[in-house]
Design a protein around this motif. Structure first.
Motif, mmCIF file in Angstrom:
data_model
loop_
_atom_site.group_PDB
_atom_site.id
_atom_site.type_symbol
_atom_site.label_atom_id
_atom_site.label_comp_id
_atom_site.label_asym_id
_atom_site.label_seq_id
_atom_site.Cartn_x
_atom_site.Cartn_y
_atom_site.Cartn_z
ATOM 1 N N GLN A 146 1.807 2.195 13.184
ATOM 2 C CA GLN A 146 0.488 2.908 12.265
ATOM 3 C C GLN A 146 -0.300 3.264 10.901
ATOM 4 O O GLN A 146 0.587 3.214 10.028
ATOM 5 C CB GLN A 146 0.742 4.424 12.570
ATOM 6 C CG GLN A 146 -0.682 5.512 12.603
ATOM 7 C CD GLN A 146 -1.179 6.753 13.310
ATOM 8 O OE1 GLN A 146 0.453 7.295 13.535
ATOM 9 N NE2 GLN A 146 -1.196 7.673 12.649
ATOM 10 N N THR A 147 -1.255 2.644 10.309
ATOM 11 C CA THR A 147 -1.068 1.717 9.169
ATOM 12 C C THR A 147 -3.024 1.583 8.976
ATOM 13 O O THR A 147 -3.181 0.765 9.762
ATOM 14 C CB THR A 147 -0.269 1.185 8.069
ATOM 15 O OG1 THR A 147 -0.939 0.875 7.506
ATOM 16 C CG2 THR A 147 -0.563 -0.370 9.208
ATOM 17 N N ASP A 148 -3.178 2.456 7.876
ATOM 18 C CA ASP A 148 -4.688 1.854 7.776
ATOM 19 C C ASP A 148 -5.252 1.101 7.399
ATOM 20 O O ASP A 148 -6.109 0.256 7.108
ATOM 21 C CB ASP A 148 -5.065 3.434 7.845
ATOM 22 C CG ASP A 148 -5.627 4.563 8.593
ATOM 23 O OD1 ASP A 148 -5.242 4.529 9.159
ATOM 24 O OD2 ASP A 148 -5.702 5.555 7.891
ATOM 25 N N TYR A 149 -4.565 0.572 6.574
ATOM 26 C CA TYR A 149 -3.943 -0.881 5.478
ATOM 27 C C TYR A 149 -3.049 -1.894 5.754
ATOM 28 O O TYR A 149 -1.685 -1.915 5.165
ATOM 29 C CB TYR A 149 -4.079 0.057 4.190
ATOM 30 C CG TYR A 149 -4.896 1.441 4.211
ATOM 31 C CD1 TYR A 149 -6.159 0.480 2.847
ATOM 32 C CD2 TYR A 149 -4.374 2.386 4.087
ATOM 33 C CE1 TYR A 149 -6.756 1.153 2.366
ATOM 34 C CE2 TYR A 149 -5.308 2.868 3.333
ATOM 35 C CZ TYR A 149 -6.519 2.818 2.911
ATOM 36 O OH TYR A 149 -7.418 3.560 2.531
ATOM 37 N N PRO A 150 -3.203 -2.619 7.136
ATOM 38 C CA PRO A 150 -1.783 -3.439 7.553
ATOM 39 C C PRO A 150 -1.888 -5.144 6.433
ATOM 40 O O PRO A 150 -0.958 -5.134 6.557
ATOM 41 C CB PRO A 150 -2.934 -3.947 8.354
ATOM 42 C CG PRO A 150 -4.279 -4.115 8.962
ATOM 43 C CD PRO A 150 -4.861 -2.384 8.189
ATOM 44 N N ALA A 151 -2.921 -5.025 6.386
ATOM 45 C CA ALA A 151 -2.416 -6.226 5.083
ATOM 46 C C ALA A 151 -2.165 -5.517 4.004
ATOM 47 O O ALA A 151 -1.086 -6.895 3.543
ATOM 48 C CB ALA A 151 -4.596 -6.631 4.198
ATOM 49 N N GLU A 152 -2.528 -4.315 3.563
ATOM 50 C CA GLU A 152 -2.020 -4.190 2.202
ATOM 51 C C GLU A 152 -0.020 -4.318 2.462
ATOM 52 O O GLU A 152 1.059 -4.065 1.450
ATOM 53 C CB GLU A 152 -2.363 -3.085 1.223
ATOM 54 C CG GLU A 152 -3.838 -3.669 0.896
ATOM 55 C CD GLU A 152 -4.298 -4.020 1.788
ATOM 56 O OE1 GLU A 152 -6.105 -3.849 1.582
ATOM 57 O OE2 GLU A 152 -4.730 -2.795 3.779
ATOM 58 N N ALA A 153 -0.019 -3.331 3.458
ATOM 59 C CA ALA A 153 1.509 -3.312 4.169
ATOM 60 C C ALA A 153 2.423 -4.284 4.065
ATOM 61 O O ALA A 153 3.404 -4.644 3.461
ATOM 62 C CB ALA A 153 1.640 -2.545 5.193
ATOM 63 N N VAL A 154 1.491 -5.109 4.529
ATOM 64 C CA VAL A 154 2.715 -6.366 5.309
ATOM 65 C C VAL A 154 3.148 -6.907 3.928
ATOM 66 O O VAL A 154 3.180 -7.640 3.489
ATOM 67 C CB VAL A 154 1.862 -7.181 5.841
ATOM 68 C CG1 VAL A 154 2.328 -9.160 5.521
ATOM 69 C CG2 VAL A 154 1.530 -7.302 7.336
ATOM 70 N N ASP A 155 1.802 -7.413 2.548
ATOM 71 C CA ASP A 155 2.007 -7.925 1.354
ATOM 72 C C ASP A 155 2.689 -6.959 0.891
ATOM 73 O O ASP A 155 4.354 -7.879 -0.177
ATOM 74 C CB ASP A 155 0.801 -7.168 0.268
ATOM 75 C CG ASP A 155 -0.446 -8.291 0.130
ATOM 76 O OD1 ASP A 155 -0.086 -9.223 0.783
ATOM 77 O OD2 ASP A 155 -1.924 -7.918 -0.203
ATOM 78 N N MET A 156 2.963 -5.397 1.020
ATOM 79 C CA MET A 156 4.408 -4.806 0.180
ATOM 80 C C MET A 156 5.598 -5.388 0.669
ATOM 81 O O MET A 156 6.341 -5.705 0.125
ATOM 82 C CB MET A 156 3.576 -3.098 0.172
ATOM 83 C CG MET A 156 3.186 -2.996 -0.587
ATOM 84 S SD MET A 156 2.782 -1.033 0.168
ATOM 85 C CE MET A 156 4.702 -0.389 -0.670
ATOM 86 N N VAL A 157 5.620 -5.381 1.955
ATOM 87 C CA VAL A 157 6.920 -6.230 2.405
ATOM 88 C C VAL A 157 7.210 -7.408 2.545
ATOM 89 O O VAL A 157 8.588 -7.142 2.007
ATOM 90 C CB VAL A 157 6.865 -5.712 4.384
ATOM 91 C CG1 VAL A 157 7.478 -6.271 5.605
ATOM 92 C CG2 VAL A 157 6.959 -4.284 4.604
ATOM 93 N N MET A 158 6.158 -7.839 2.456
ATOM 94 C CA MET A 158 7.004 -10.048 2.022
ATOM 95 C C MET A 158 7.456 -9.659 0.766
ATOM 96 O O MET A 158 7.879 -10.560 0.147
ATOM 97 C CB MET A 158 5.536 -9.947 2.430
ATOM 98 C CG MET A 158 5.318 -11.008 4.408
ATOM 99 S SD MET A 158 6.705 -11.103 5.521
ATOM 100 C CE MET A 158 7.135 -12.505 4.593
ATOM 101 N N THR A 159 6.296 -9.373 0.063
ATOM 102 C CA THR A 159 6.714 -9.406 -1.497
ATOM 103 C C THR A 159 8.246 -8.835 -1.993
ATOM 104 O O THR A 159 9.354 -9.529 -2.457
ATOM 105 C CB THR A 159 5.830 -8.379 -2.281
ATOM 106 O OG1 THR A 159 4.449 -9.354 -1.800
ATOM 107 C CG2 THR A 159 6.168 -8.619 -3.885
ATOM 108 N N TYR A 160 8.384 -7.869 -1.260
ATOM 109 C CA TYR A 160 9.614 -6.858 -1.415
ATOM 110 C C TYR A 160 11.039 -8.068 -0.640
ATOM 111 O O TYR A 160 11.902 -8.155 -1.432
ATOM 112 C CB TYR A 160 10.093 -5.660 -0.974
ATOM 113 C CG TYR A 160 11.686 -5.284 -0.967
ATOM 114 C CD1 TYR A 160 12.023 -4.658 -2.042
ATOM 115 C CD2 TYR A 160 12.435 -5.142 0.254
ATOM 116 C CE1 TYR A 160 13.592 -4.274 -2.503
ATOM 117 C CE2 TYR A 160 13.849 -4.375 -0.087
ATOM 118 C CZ TYR A 160 14.240 -4.118 -0.640
ATOM 119 O OH TYR A 160 15.348 -3.927 -0.581
ATOM 120 N N SER A 161 11.052 -8.714 0.283
ATOM 121 C CA SER A 161 12.013 -9.345 1.011
ATOM 122 C C SER A 161 11.989 -11.268 -0.083
ATOM 123 O O SER A 161 13.438 -10.661 0.231
ATOM 124 C CB SER A 161 10.901 -9.747 2.753
ATOM 125 O OG SER A 161 10.093 -10.400 2.206
#
Length: 208
Positions: A146-161
Motif C-alpha cells: 500500500q503506497t500512493d507513490y510506488p515508483a518513488e518508494a522503489v527509488d528509495m528502496v533500491m537506492t538504499y540497497s
C-alpha cells in the motif's frame, strides 16, 4: 586475405576477447596490444571502436548491464509467479556471481573509477526500478502493498540497497545481519506491508 566484419560484430569480438584477458590476466596486466594480438587486428581497427582500455571496460559494463536487465525483465514480467516470489527472484537475478562480475566490481570500486561506479549504478537504477515498480503495482492491486507513490518508494528502496550492500564483505557477520534485517524492515514500511510479510521471501537474497 583480410577479413572484413560488420562494425557491431567486430566490437563484440573485441569485448569478448577483452573479457577473457581481463579475467585471466587482470585488467592492469592486460594491454591493448594483448587484445590486438589475440584477435589479429590492426591498432587502428581497435581505436576505431574504443579510444582506450578504460573505454573497453566501460562498454563491457554496459553490455553486462543490458544482459542483466534483460534477464530480470523476463522474471519481472511473469505474472504466473506470486508477487513476493517474483520480487525476490527479480532482485536475485541482478547478482553476477562469476569471474567477470568479480573483475568488473573490483575495477569500479577503485577510487580512480568513481565515475564508472556512478555510471553503473545509474544504468541499473534507471532500468531495474521500472521493473520493480511494475511488481509493486501488482502488489498494490492484490492488497499486499500500500503506497500512493510506488515508483518513488522503489527509488528509495533500491537506492538504499545499492549503498548498504555495495561492499558487504567489509562488515562483520553481526553488522551484516543487522543491515539485512534493517533493510527488510524498512522495505516493508516504505511499501506499506505488514511487518514480517517480506522477511521470509527476502531472506534468500542474502544466503551465501
Amino acid at each position: 586475405m583480410r577479413v572484413v566484419k560488420e562494425a557491431q560484430e567486430r566490437k563484440n569480438e573485441i569485448l569478448d576477447v577483452a573479457e577473457r584477458l581481463f579475467c585471466s590476466k587482470g585488467f592492469d596486466h592486460t594491454s591493448t596490444n594483448d587484445i590486438l594480438n589475440e584477435i589479429g587486428i590492426a591498432k587502428g581497427t581497435l581505436y576505431y571502436h574504443f579510444k582506450s582500455k578504460e573505454d573497453i571496460l566501460d562498454a563491457m559494463i554496459e553490455r553486462l548491464t543490458n544482459q542483466i536487465v534483460a534477464k530480470a525483465a523476463i522474471i519481472a514480467g511473469d505474472d504466473s509467479i506470486p508477487v513476493l516470489e517474483r520480487l525476490t527472484r527479480t532482485i536475485l537475478s541482478l547478482n553476477v556471481d562469476n569471474e567477470l562480475g568479480d573483475m568488473i566490481m573490483e575495477q569500479v570500486h577503485r577510487p580512480q573509477n568513481a565515475l564508472l561506479h556512478q555510471k553503473l549504478e545509474t544504468r541499473l537504477l534507471g532500468s531495474v526500478n521500472k521493473l520493480i515498480t511494475n511488481i509493486v503495482e501488482d502488489g498494490i492491486r492484490q492488497g499486499i502493498m500500500q503506497t500512493d507513490y510506488p515508483a518513488e518508494a522503489v527509488d528509495m528502496v533500491m537506492t538504499y540497497s545499492y549503498i548498504a550492500f555495495d561492499s558487504m564483505n567489509e562488515y562483520s557477520p553481526e553488522e551484516e545481519q543487522r543491515k539485512i534485517v534493517g533493510f527488510v524492515y524498512h522495505t516493508e514500511r516504505v511499501l506499506g506491508m505488514e511487518r514480517g510479510a517480506l522477511l521470509e521471501a527476502m531472506r534468500h537474497l542474502f544466503d551465501k
